[in-house]
Scaffold this motif. Structure first.
Motif, mmCIF file in Angstrom:
data_model
loop_
_atom_site.group_PDB
_atom_site.id
_atom_site.type_symbol
_atom_site.label_atom_id
_atom_site.label_comp_id
_atom_site.label_asym_id
_atom_site.label_seq_id
_atom_site.Cartn_x
_atom_site.Cartn_y
_atom_site.Cartn_z
ATOM 1 N N SER A 26 8.783 8.479 -4.612
ATOM 2 C CA SER A 26 9.453 7.197 -4.821
ATOM 3 C C SER A 26 10.561 7.317 -5.865
ATOM 4 O O SER A 26 11.642 6.727 -5.713
ATOM 5 C CB SER A 26 8.443 6.132 -5.262
ATOM 6 O OG SER A 26 7.532 5.841 -4.225
ATOM 7 N N THR A 29 13.515 9.060 -4.127
ATOM 8 C CA THR A 29 14.233 8.202 -3.202
ATOM 9 C C THR A 29 15.037 7.139 -3.936
ATOM 10 O O THR A 29 16.161 6.808 -3.539
ATOM 11 C CB THR A 29 13.259 7.533 -2.211
ATOM 12 O OG1 THR A 29 12.529 8.550 -1.521
ATOM 13 C CG2 THR A 29 14.011 6.693 -1.192
ATOM 14 N N ALA A 30 14.488 6.586 -5.005
ATOM 15 C CA ALA A 30 15.219 5.586 -5.777
ATOM 16 C C ALA A 30 16.473 6.180 -6.394
ATOM 17 O O ALA A 30 17.488 5.495 -6.556
ATOM 18 C CB ALA A 30 14.326 4.997 -6.862
ATOM 19 N N SER A 64 6.461 1.167 -1.107
ATOM 20 C CA SER A 64 7.486 1.877 -1.859
ATOM 21 C C SER A 64 8.857 1.232 -1.688
ATOM 22 O O SER A 64 9.600 1.017 -2.659
ATOM 23 C CB SER A 64 7.533 3.343 -1.403
ATOM 24 O OG SER A 64 8.603 4.032 -2.028
ATOM 25 N N ASN A 65 9.202 0.891 -0.439
ATOM 26 C CA ASN A 65 10.532 0.355 -0.169
ATOM 27 C C ASN A 65 10.679 -1.097 -0.605
ATOM 28 O O ASN A 65 11.779 -1.525 -0.973
ATOM 29 C CB ASN A 65 10.865 0.514 1.312
ATOM 30 C CG ASN A 65 11.162 1.957 1.678
ATOM 31 O OD1 ASN A 65 11.935 2.621 1.020
ATOM 32 N ND2 ASN A 65 10.518 2.449 2.723
ATOM 33 N N ARG A 68 11.529 -0.781 -4.214
ATOM 34 C CA ARG A 68 12.901 -0.297 -4.388
ATOM 35 C C ARG A 68 13.905 -1.387 -4.029
ATOM 36 O O ARG A 68 14.926 -1.559 -4.707
ATOM 37 C CB ARG A 68 13.092 0.947 -3.507
ATOM 38 C CG ARG A 68 14.412 1.664 -3.711
ATOM 39 C CD ARG A 68 14.314 3.121 -3.265
ATOM 40 N NE ARG A 68 13.825 3.259 -1.911
ATOM 41 C CZ ARG A 68 14.597 3.500 -0.854
ATOM 42 N NH1 ARG A 68 15.906 3.572 -1.004
ATOM 43 N NH2 ARG A 68 14.065 3.646 0.340
ATOM 44 N N GLN A 72 16.560 -3.050 -6.737
ATOM 45 C CA GLN A 72 17.976 -2.809 -6.476
ATOM 46 C C GLN A 72 18.608 -3.902 -5.600
ATOM 47 O O GLN A 72 19.697 -3.717 -5.055
ATOM 48 C CB GLN A 72 18.142 -1.441 -5.818
ATOM 49 C CG GLN A 72 17.597 -0.303 -6.678
ATOM 50 C CD GLN A 72 17.665 1.061 -6.004
ATOM 51 O OE1 GLN A 72 18.017 1.179 -4.847
ATOM 52 N NE2 GLN A 72 17.322 2.097 -6.741
ATOM 53 N N ALA A 174 17.237 0.831 1.396
ATOM 54 C CA ALA A 174 15.879 0.432 1.036
ATOM 55 C C ALA A 174 15.454 -0.805 1.813
ATOM 56 O O ALA A 174 14.325 -0.877 2.329
ATOM 57 C CB ALA A 174 15.792 0.166 -0.464
ATOM 58 N N THR A 213 9.633 4.322 -8.603
ATOM 59 C CA THR A 213 10.885 3.628 -8.290
ATOM 60 C C THR A 213 11.598 3.187 -9.558
ATOM 61 O O THR A 213 12.825 3.310 -9.679
ATOM 62 C CB THR A 213 10.595 2.407 -7.394
ATOM 63 O OG1 THR A 213 10.163 2.861 -6.113
ATOM 64 C CG2 THR A 213 11.841 1.550 -7.222
ATOM 65 N N THR A 217 15.270 4.644 -10.482
ATOM 66 C CA THR A 217 16.409 3.732 -10.610
ATOM 67 C C THR A 217 17.138 3.957 -11.929
ATOM 68 O O THR A 217 18.368 3.956 -11.995
ATOM 69 C CB THR A 217 15.940 2.275 -10.495
ATOM 70 O OG1 THR A 217 15.338 2.076 -9.203
ATOM 71 C CG2 THR A 217 17.103 1.308 -10.636
#
Length: 250
Positions: A26, A29-30, A64-65, A68, A72, A174, A213, A217
């Motif tokens: 995570s 990906t962030a 997870s998404n 995110r 964001q 995301a 995340t 970020t």
């Protein structure tokens, strides 16, 4: 005590490993937009029964998404998300009809091939995407995700030609993948997958994923991308080859 909260066949050590992997993927990906979903797919492929990989991966990725997307959200381009969602609704209906026909060895082979492709082949840029093109892309990627789980790189390929800056691209990606995985979870539930046995482990993975995340970020602009990409590519290559070996019956 911990054993009673875990699904059959998942040892406590494996559960702790998956929770840690959820945090790391995570965060990745962030920070970079893609890579974590495929890495999580690889981790699940090596630790849980093949028949549950895609469904469990889908629910973990929803958590997870969602995190995110929330963190964001100010950068997401929501009209693009709406077009992608329209195609995804059609795609999940088609994918749900097709996925039940796949034998386990074919699923393993598809997973292995997909992971190797995502690790090594350049991701295509799709020029001149109109509103219709993004709808079609949403439908195609959602059909694919019913079979192989992690289509984040494909979704990002759809968004890349649209002139988004880095933060817009990651946030919009995301939101699109949140919708896609959520639709997939509903589809697998309708097909009879028993999510209840997996909920405690998935909940722990979602919590650790949200922590990842937040870290990713904050590090969006500063993480050393080359080292992480090299490590993930190596891991994915090993996992992909092993899945192809298992699909071939060796």
């Amino acid at each position: 005590m911990l054993d009673t909260l875990l699904p059959a066949g998942v040892a406590p050590a494996i559960a702790l490993l998956l929770i840690a992997v959820s945090f790391m993927t995570s965060a990745f990906t962030a920070a970079f937009g893609i890579g974590g979903g495929v890495a999580m797919l690889g981790a699940l492929a090596g630790t849980v029964p093949p028949a549950v990989i895609i469904a469990v991966h889908g629910l973990v990725q929803v958590g997870s998404n969602v995190g995110r997307t929330f963190v964001q959200r100010a950068h997401a381009v929501w009209p693009l998300v709406a077009r992608f969602t329209a195609g995804s609704i059609v795609g999940v209906l088609i994918g749900a009809f097709l996925v039940v026909e796949l034998p386990e060895r074919i699923l393993l082979g598809l997973l292995g091939l997909f992971i190797l492709v995502m690790a090594w082949l350049p991701k295509p840029r799709i020029p001149g995407l109109s509103s219709t093109g993004l709808i079609i892309g949403g439908g195609l990627s959602t059909i694919i995700t019913m079979f192989v789980g992690a289509t984040g790189p494909f979704v990002q390929a759809l968004l890349l030609p649209l002139g988004l800056d880095k933060r817009q691209l990651i946030a919009t990606h995301a939101a699109c993948t949140t919708i896609q995985h959520l639709l997939k979870v509903f589809a697998f539930g309708a097909l009879g997958f028993a999510f209840a046995d997996w909920l405690p482990l998935i909940a722990a993975m979602i919590v650790s994923g949200f922590a990842g995340t937040m870290l990713g970020t904050k590090l969006l602009e500063s993480l050393p991308e080359r080292w992480f990409l090299a490590a993930i590519k190596t891991i994915l290559t090993i996992v992909g080859i092993d899945l192809l070996r298992r699909a071939a019956g060796y």
